[in-house]
Design a protein around this motif. Structure first.
Motif, mmCIF file in Angstrom:
data_model
loop_
_atom_site.group_PDB
_atom_site.id
_atom_site.type_symbol
_atom_site.label_atom_id
_atom_site.label_comp_id
_atom_site.label_asym_id
_atom_site.label_seq_id
_atom_site.Cartn_x
_atom_site.Cartn_y
_atom_site.Cartn_z
ATOM 1 N N THR A 83 30.707 42.896 34.858
ATOM 2 C CA THR A 83 30.099 41.711 34.253
ATOM 3 C C THR A 83 30.693 41.346 32.892
ATOM 4 O O THR A 83 30.554 40.204 32.444
ATOM 5 N N ARG A 84 31.362 42.292 32.243
ATOM 6 C CA ARG A 84 31.846 42.052 30.879
ATOM 7 C C ARG A 84 33.371 41.896 30.797
ATOM 8 O O ARG A 84 33.879 41.370 29.806
ATOM 9 N N PHE A 85 34.097 42.381 31.812
ATOM 10 C CA PHE A 85 35.552 42.250 31.833
ATOM 11 C C PHE A 85 35.925 41.069 32.735
ATOM 12 O O PHE A 85 35.232 40.781 33.705
ATOM 13 N N PRO A 86 37.056 40.413 32.467
ATOM 14 C CA PRO A 86 37.521 39.372 33.395
ATOM 15 C C PRO A 86 38.126 39.994 34.644
ATOM 16 O O PRO A 86 38.636 41.125 34.611
ATOM 17 N N SER A 87 38.085 39.273 35.731
ATOM 18 C CA SER A 87 38.819 39.682 36.928
ATOM 19 C C SER A 87 40.276 39.241 36.782
ATOM 20 O O SER A 87 40.620 38.430 35.903
ATOM 21 N N ALA A 88 41.129 39.755 37.651
ATOM 22 C CA ALA A 88 42.525 39.308 37.637
ATOM 23 C C ALA A 88 42.608 37.811 37.923
ATOM 24 O O ALA A 88 43.440 37.096 37.333
ATOM 25 N N LEU A 89 41.729 37.317 38.794
ATOM 26 C CA LEU A 89 41.721 35.885 39.091
ATOM 27 C C LEU A 89 41.276 35.083 37.877
ATOM 28 O O LEU A 89 41.840 34.012 37.587
ATOM 29 N N ASP A 90 40.293 35.583 37.132
ATOM 30 C CA ASP A 90 39.864 34.911 35.897
ATOM 31 C C ASP A 90 41.043 34.769 34.931
ATOM 32 O O ASP A 90 41.240 33.709 34.317
ATOM 33 N N VAL A 91 41.802 35.856 34.790
ATOM 34 C CA VAL A 91 42.934 35.834 33.852
ATOM 35 C C VAL A 91 44.012 34.882 34.343
ATOM 36 O O VAL A 91 44.566 34.084 33.567
ATOM 37 N N ALA A 92 44.321 34.944 35.632
ATOM 38 C CA ALA A 92 45.345 34.050 36.182
ATOM 39 C C ALA A 92 44.938 32.589 36.000
ATOM 40 O O ALA A 92 45.771 31.737 35.656
ATOM 41 N N ARG A 93 43.668 32.297 36.218
ATOM 42 C CA ARG A 93 43.190 30.922 36.028
ATOM 43 C C ARG A 93 43.238 30.506 34.566
ATOM 44 O O ARG A 93 43.604 29.368 34.234
#
Length: 245
Positions: free
Chosen positions: A158-168
């Motif tokens: 819940t507190r870290f970004p996902s790889a998809l969040d970062v890519a977006r």
């Protein structure tokens, strides 16, 4: 604001508990070289350089002179070589100054990914690479810490970004994701090597859970087989900048 404040106490814990030798990091040396193909002339930025572990490694491995930027004065003070003050939204370098950017266990501390991506693109040459070493939300399986502290995996989700969040987030600045792969490392030759000196302050996910949860995890850690090697696999996310400004 970063998820935790790297004051002198946290910086000392990080330096004592998170630095690994070249043998342990062999996989990272190979994968970085695969993508960047560094030479002595490569201009490599270590963004969020911490206490300088990766800068020293890059100098040994590839014969280049890295530039490091770190917002925490306490972390910079413990580094063996000079590191510039600054952060991902305020990088004190000119436009197009670097060939590649390295972020190791940093991206979860960035409050505004699109703003950071825009600033990184500014200092990166067209077509340059960003290499992000991280534990991403939704991908906890390769990290031994979460075997003993499952509550930390929940907090990370819940507190870290996902790889998809970062890519977006980087996509808003025109970056394209090229690869996402786990890279193995030998975090410790045996669990017994780290149990007696284990420090919560060295691990961001552990700072996000309650004291009771941490105490239960520490008991699990101390009850585990001390002879087992500690092998982890953090992810490497590789992004490419647009070929033109």
């Amino acid at each position: 604001m970063a998820l935790i404040d790297y004051d002198t106490r946290a910086a000392a814990a990080f330096a004592a508990g998170r630095h690994l030798d070249d043998d342990a990091l062999r996989g990272w040396r190979e994968r970085i070289a695969h993508y960047v193909r560094p030479t002595a002339e490569t201009r490599l930025l270590d963004l969020g350089a911490g206490t300088g572990q990766w800068m020293s490694a890059f100098r040994r491995w590839y014969g280049l002179t890295p530039v490091g930027i770190e917002p925490s004065a306490a972390m910079r003070a413990m580094a063996p070589e000079p590191i510039l003050g600054g952060d991902a939204e305020r990088i004190p370098l000119p436009d197009g100054d670097v060939d590649a950017v390295w972020l190791s266990t940093v991206v979860h501390h960035l409050p505004d990914l699109p703003a950071a991506a825009a600033e990184i693109r500014r200092v990166l040459r067209p077509g340059g690479l960003v290499l992000i070493r991280s534990a991403f939300a939704g991908r906890p399986d390769g990290i031994s810490l979460f075997t003993h502290f499952p509550e930390a995996a929940t907090a990370m989700a819940t507190r870290f970004p996902s790889a998809l969040d970062v890519a977006r987030g980087f996509g808003t600045a025109g970056f394209t994701a090229l690869a996402l792969e786990p890279v193995p490392q030998l975090t410790a030759p045996t669990l017994g090597h780290i149990v007696d000196t284990f420090d919560r302050a060295a691990h961001t996910p552990l700072m996000l859970i309650g004291d009771d949860e941490y105490a239960r995890g520490l008991a699990r850690l101390r009850a585990a087989d001390p002879t087992q090697p500690v092998v982890d696999a953090l992810d490497l996310l590789v992004l490419r900048a647009p070929d033109r400004r």
